[in-house]
Design a protein around this motif. Structure first.
Motif, PDB file in Angstrom:
ATOM      1  N   ALA A  19      13.365   6.255  18.964  1.00 38.23           N
ATOM      2  CA  ALA A  19      13.625   6.587  17.748  1.00 38.23           C
ATOM      3  C   ALA A  19      12.990   8.218  17.818  1.00 38.23           C
ATOM      4  N   ALA A  20      11.807   8.185  18.026  1.00 32.11           N
ATOM      5  CA  ALA A  20      10.865   9.374  18.359  1.00 32.11           C
ATOM      6  C   ALA A  20      11.645  10.439  19.347  1.00 32.11           C
ATOM      7  N   ALA A  21      11.990   9.984  20.590  1.00 34.44           N
ATOM      8  CA  ALA A  21      12.813  10.669  21.495  1.00 34.44           C
ATOM      9  C   ALA A  21      14.087  11.247  20.939  1.00 34.44           C
ATOM     10  N   ASP A  22      14.913  10.369  20.307  1.00 34.35           N
ATOM     11  CA  ASP A  22      16.148  10.980  19.551  1.00 34.35           C
ATOM     12  C   ASP A  22      15.719  11.941  18.536  1.00 34.35           C
ATOM     13  N   LYS A  23      14.844  11.785  17.668  1.00 34.29           N
ATOM     14  CA  LYS A  23      14.512  12.968  16.758  1.00 34.29           C
ATOM     15  C   LYS A  23      14.114  14.463  17.703  1.00 34.29           C
ATOM     16  N   LEU A  24      13.560  14.231  18.563  1.00 30.22           N
ATOM     17  CA  LEU A  24      13.131  15.301  19.589  1.00 30.22           C
ATOM     18  C   LEU A  24      14.294  16.090  20.065  1.00 30.22           C
ATOM     19  N   ARG A  25      15.216  15.144  20.436  1.00 27.27           N
ATOM     20  CA  ARG A  25      16.624  15.803  21.069  1.00 27.27           C
ATOM     21  C   ARG A  25      17.135  16.439  20.289  1.00 27.27           C
ATOM     22  N   ASN A  26      17.048  15.852  18.966  1.00 24.99           N
ATOM     23  CA  ASN A  26      18.170  16.640  17.892  1.00 24.99           C
ATOM     24  C   ASN A  26      17.639  17.945  17.552  1.00 24.99           C
ATOM     25  N   ASN A  27      16.330  18.226  17.570  1.00 27.88           N
ATOM     26  CA  ASN A  27      15.819  19.480  17.536  1.00 27.88           C
ATOM     27  C   ASN A  27      15.811  20.537  18.475  1.00 27.88           C
ATOM     28  N   ALA A  30      20.229  21.493  24.546  1.00 28.72           N
ATOM     29  CA  ALA A  30      20.314  21.011  25.710  1.00 28.72           C
ATOM     30  C   ALA A  30      19.607  22.065  26.808  1.00 28.72           C
ATOM     31  N   ALA A  31      19.980  23.264  26.579  1.00 30.15           N
ATOM     32  CA  ALA A  31      19.374  24.124  27.661  1.00 30.15           C
ATOM     33  C   ALA A  31      17.898  24.279  27.629  1.00 30.15           C
ATOM     34  N   ASN A  32      17.104  24.015  26.362  1.00 27.01           N
ATOM     35  CA  ASN A  32      15.849  24.123  26.420  1.00 27.01           C
ATOM     36  C   ASN A  32      15.129  22.495  26.757  1.00 27.01           C
ATOM     37  N   TYR A  33      15.930  21.471  26.432  1.00 26.76           N
ATOM     38  CA  TYR A  33      15.550  20.369  26.708  1.00 26.76           C
ATOM     39  C   TYR A  33      15.361  20.008  28.100  1.00 26.76           C
ATOM     40  N   LYS A  34      16.184  20.728  28.832  1.00 32.92           N
ATOM     41  CA  LYS A  34      16.163  20.413  30.323  1.00 32.92           C
ATOM     42  C   LYS A  34      14.912  21.086  31.085  1.00 32.92           C
ATOM     43  N   HIS A  35      14.404  22.185  30.154  1.00 26.79           N
ATOM     44  CA  HIS A  35      13.047  22.726  30.657  1.00 26.79           C
ATOM     45  C   HIS A  35      11.958  21.780  30.511  1.00 26.79           C
ATOM     46  N   VAL A  36      11.973  21.108  29.218  1.00 29.06           N
ATOM     47  CA  VAL A  36      11.004  20.272  29.154  1.00 29.06           C
ATOM     48  C   VAL A  36      10.952  19.081  30.178  1.00 29.06           C
ATOM     49  N   VAL A  37      12.115  18.544  30.498  1.00 27.39           N
ATOM     50  CA  VAL A  37      11.974  17.554  31.654  1.00 27.39           C
ATOM     51  C   VAL A  37      11.846  18.018  32.707  1.00 27.39           C
ATOM     52  N   LEU A  38      12.287  19.089  33.229  1.00 24.90           N
ATOM     53  CA  LEU A  38      11.861  19.611  34.555  1.00 24.90           C
ATOM     54  C   LEU A  38      10.150  19.863  34.690  1.00 24.90           C
ATOM     55  N   GLY A  39       9.590  20.356  33.508  1.00 25.49           N
ATOM     56  CA  GLY A  39       8.174  20.719  33.458  1.00 25.49           C
ATOM     57  C   GLY A  39       7.532  19.217  33.534  1.00 25.49           C
TER      58      GLY A  39
END
Length: 77
Positions: A19-27, A30-39
């Motif tokens: 649920a916490a991950a879902d909240k983070l993904r909503n904010n 997708a272009a920024n989320y990939k930077h978090v994952v790659l980091g």
């Protein structure tokens, strides 16, 4: 803690983390989320590489089996 209670706890924790991950993904876009994952992937790689090299050096510091071992550090008693 019984096995059943432990499994219940782990299932509840899994649901909360998801649920916490879902909240983070909503904010995040997708272009920024990939930077978090790659980091995070990069940090994991660096951490694993550091740990592997640290183990290699620890073994080299303690092995006195070769004259060519420039890493060996004899203990001064």
């Amino acid at each position: 803690m019984t096995q059943y209670a432990e499994q219940e706890f782990l299932n509840a924790l899994d649901e909360k983390l998801w649920a916490a991950a879902d909240k983070l993904r909503n904010n995040l876009d997708a272009a920024n989320y990939k930077h978090v994952v790659l980091g995070l992937i990069f940090l994991k790689y660096v951490s694993d590489a550091f740990e592997e090299r640290q183990q290699e050096l620890k073994s080299l510091f303690t092995q006195d089996n070769s004259i060519d071992n420039i890493y060996y550090m004899p203990r001064e008693d």
